[in-house]
Design an enzyme around this catalytic site. Structure first.
Site, PDB file in Angstrom:
ATOM      1  CG  MET A  27     -30.451  29.747  18.083  1.00  0.00           C
ATOM      2  SD  MET A  27     -30.545  29.932  16.290  1.00  0.00           S
ATOM      3  CE  MET A  27     -30.271  28.269  15.757  1.00  0.00           C
ATOM      4  N   GLY A  28     -32.794  27.817  21.948  1.00  0.00           N
ATOM      5  CA  GLY A  28     -33.796  26.943  22.549  1.00  0.00           C
ATOM      6  C   GLY A  28     -33.650  25.510  22.072  1.00  0.00           C
TER       7      GLY A  28
ATOM      8  CG  HIS B 273     -29.194  19.391  23.052  1.00  0.00           C
ATOM      9  ND1 HIS B 273     -27.890  19.625  23.451  1.00  0.00           N
ATOM     10  CD2 HIS B 273     -29.322  19.967  21.836  1.00  0.00           C
ATOM     11  CE1 HIS B 273     -27.256  20.274  22.496  1.00  0.00           C
ATOM     12  NE2 HIS B 273     -28.108  20.515  21.511  1.00  0.00           N
TER      13      HIS B 273
ATOM     14  CG  HIS C 237     -28.485  23.949  24.607  1.00  0.00           C
ATOM     15  ND1 HIS C 237     -29.311  23.087  23.923  1.00  0.00           N
ATOM     16  CD2 HIS C 237     -28.047  24.852  23.693  1.00  0.00           C
ATOM     17  CE1 HIS C 237     -29.381  23.441  22.654  1.00  0.00           C
ATOM     18  NE2 HIS C 237     -28.619  24.506  22.475  1.00  0.00           N
TER      19      HIS C 237
ATOM     20  CG  ASP D  25     -22.385  24.986  16.526  1.00  0.00           C
ATOM     21  OD1 ASP D  25     -22.712  24.569  15.414  1.00  0.00           O
ATOM     22  OD2 ASP D  25     -23.114  24.873  17.532  1.00  0.00           O
TER      23      ASP D  25
ATOM     24  CB  VAL E 142     -22.752  16.819  25.517  1.00  0.00           C
ATOM     25  CG1 VAL E 142     -23.434  15.683  26.281  1.00  0.00           C
ATOM     26  CG2 VAL E 142     -22.205  17.866  26.498  1.00  0.00           C
TER      27      VAL E 142
ATOM     28  NE  ARG F 182     -30.377  22.880  11.748  1.00  0.00           N
ATOM     29  CZ  ARG F 182     -29.737  24.005  12.075  1.00  0.00           C
ATOM     30  NH1 ARG F 182     -28.628  23.976  12.760  1.00  0.00           N
ATOM     31  NH2 ARG F 182     -30.230  25.179  11.706  1.00  0.00           N
TER      32      ARG F 182
HETATM   33  O1  PAF Z   1     -25.120  28.199  18.604  1.00  0.00           O
HETATM   34  C1  PAF Z   1     -26.269  28.714  18.610  1.00  0.00           C
HETATM   35  O2  PAF Z   1     -27.223  28.174  19.165  1.00  0.00           O
HETATM   36  C2  PAF Z   1     -26.493  30.040  17.902  1.00  0.00           C
HETATM   37  O3  PAF Z   1     -25.689  30.133  16.771  1.00  0.00           O
HETATM   38  C3  PAF Z   1     -26.274  31.263  18.824  1.00  0.00           C
HETATM   39  C4  PAF Z   1     -24.837  31.332  19.299  1.00  0.00           C
HETATM   40  C5  PAF Z   1     -27.216  31.170  20.005  1.00  0.00           C
HETATM   41  C6  PAF Z   1     -26.584  32.556  18.050  1.00  0.00           C
HETATM   42  O4  PAF Z   1     -27.883  32.577  17.603  1.00  0.00           O
END
Ligand code: PAF
Length: 290
Positions: A27-28, A31, A34, A150, A176, A187
């Site tokens: 979702m951009g 960090h 990602h 998550d 991480v 967040r």
């Molecule tokens: O983990 C996330 O950033 C979101 O839940 C995802 C997997 C990109 C779906 O919108």
């Protein structure tokens, strides 16, 4: 690196690149967490794609959709510098065309989606797996990379992919953390300096649970309480839940014996208006997915 905003443009670009293709859905507000997924994809795949889409369907009415950070220019710089080849950056109308909300296709999660985040954020996992199923259909990756922060989302996505027989490998990648233990999250930017200090309670609590397990405790409730105690002892931290669960089904455990590989502790806690989650294996190594 190419940035594509429509499904048609993405599919045309995808048709020209070599496989295997790895997808990092985001979702951009990128960090290091990602970027670690991108590096993992880069090491295994000829082409790396990233989706950047703040998915309204996974936010509840009282959640932070409108203030969710969207630093697109910085995200694109980081993506390019880390080796992303294709970025899929659709707008809401592209992902959810008129009529989609009432269509027959939302993917409804059961099983591991029902407890914990599922209970505290009604509708959240339906939004997540609907968008993930759609992204997998658009991108057709050989492998899609998800962070273990998550943990429940990772299990729900694995189940969805298995149940719908979607031909993709789901790769889970380690959390991480900041040097003081805080798990990286988009967040974290909402935390005040004081909340930021107190936010280390989540990882300290998980370490306390692990230490208690290593000291011989096998009762799940005693381990759960040891974790919760650290949160309750930290000013400004309000736990939403603390759970000790089977790593795949997410069902609460009663006892952790040798036969329970990778029993997982899950935490969600609020610091003022900021809600953070974290998790860790309590017993054994990481669970296997073979
Ligand atoms: O983990 C996330 O950033 C979101 O839940 C995802 C997997 C990109 C779906 O919108």
């Amino acid at each position: 690196m190419r940035v594509l905003e429509t499904i048609a443009a993405f599919r045309a670009a995808r048709a020209e690149v070599p496989g295997p293709l790895g997808l990092v859905p985001t979702m951009g507000a990128l960090h290091e967490g990602h970027l670690s997924l991108v590096r993992r994809a880069r090491a295994a795949c000829a082409t790396v794609a990233m989706s950047i889409f703040v998915n309204p369907a996974q936010f509840g009415p009282s959640e932070d959709l409108s203030r969710y950070p969207r630093p697109l220019a910085r995200d694109l710089e980081l993506a390019e510098a880390t080796g992303v080849d294709l970025v899929f950056h659709p707008d809401v109308a592209e992902m959810y065309p008129p009529g989609f909300a009432t269509a027959v296709v939302p993917v409804v999660p059961g099983g591991p989606a029902q407890r914990w985040e599922g209970e505290h954020r009604p509708g959240h996992f339906q939004g997540v797996i609907t968008v993930v199923a759609r992204l997998l259909g658009i991108v057709s990756p050989q492998t899609a990379y998800f962070g273990e922060k998550d943990w429940q989302q990772l299990q729900v996505v694995r189940r969805m992919v298995a149940d719908l027989a979607i031909p993709v490998e789901i790769a889970g990648c380690p959390i991480v953390r900041e040097p003081d233990g805080l798990a990286l999250s988009s967040r974290n930017v909402y935390l005040s300096p004081e909340q930021r200090r107190h936010a280390t309670a989540l990882s300290r609590a998980l370490r306390a649970g692990r230490a208690r397990y290593e000291a011989g405790e096998r009762e799940a409730e005693a381990l759960r309480r040891a974790i919760e105690a650290v949160l309750l002892d930290t000013p400004g931290v309000r736990p939403d839940y603390v759970a000790v669960v089977d790593p795949h089904s997410l069902e609460p455990l009663t006892r952790l014996e040798g036969a329970t590989p990778g029993a997982r502790a899950l935490i969600a806690a609020r610091l003022g208006g900021v809600r953070l989650i974290d998790n860790a294996a309590l017993s054994g190594g990481e669970p296997s997915y073979s």
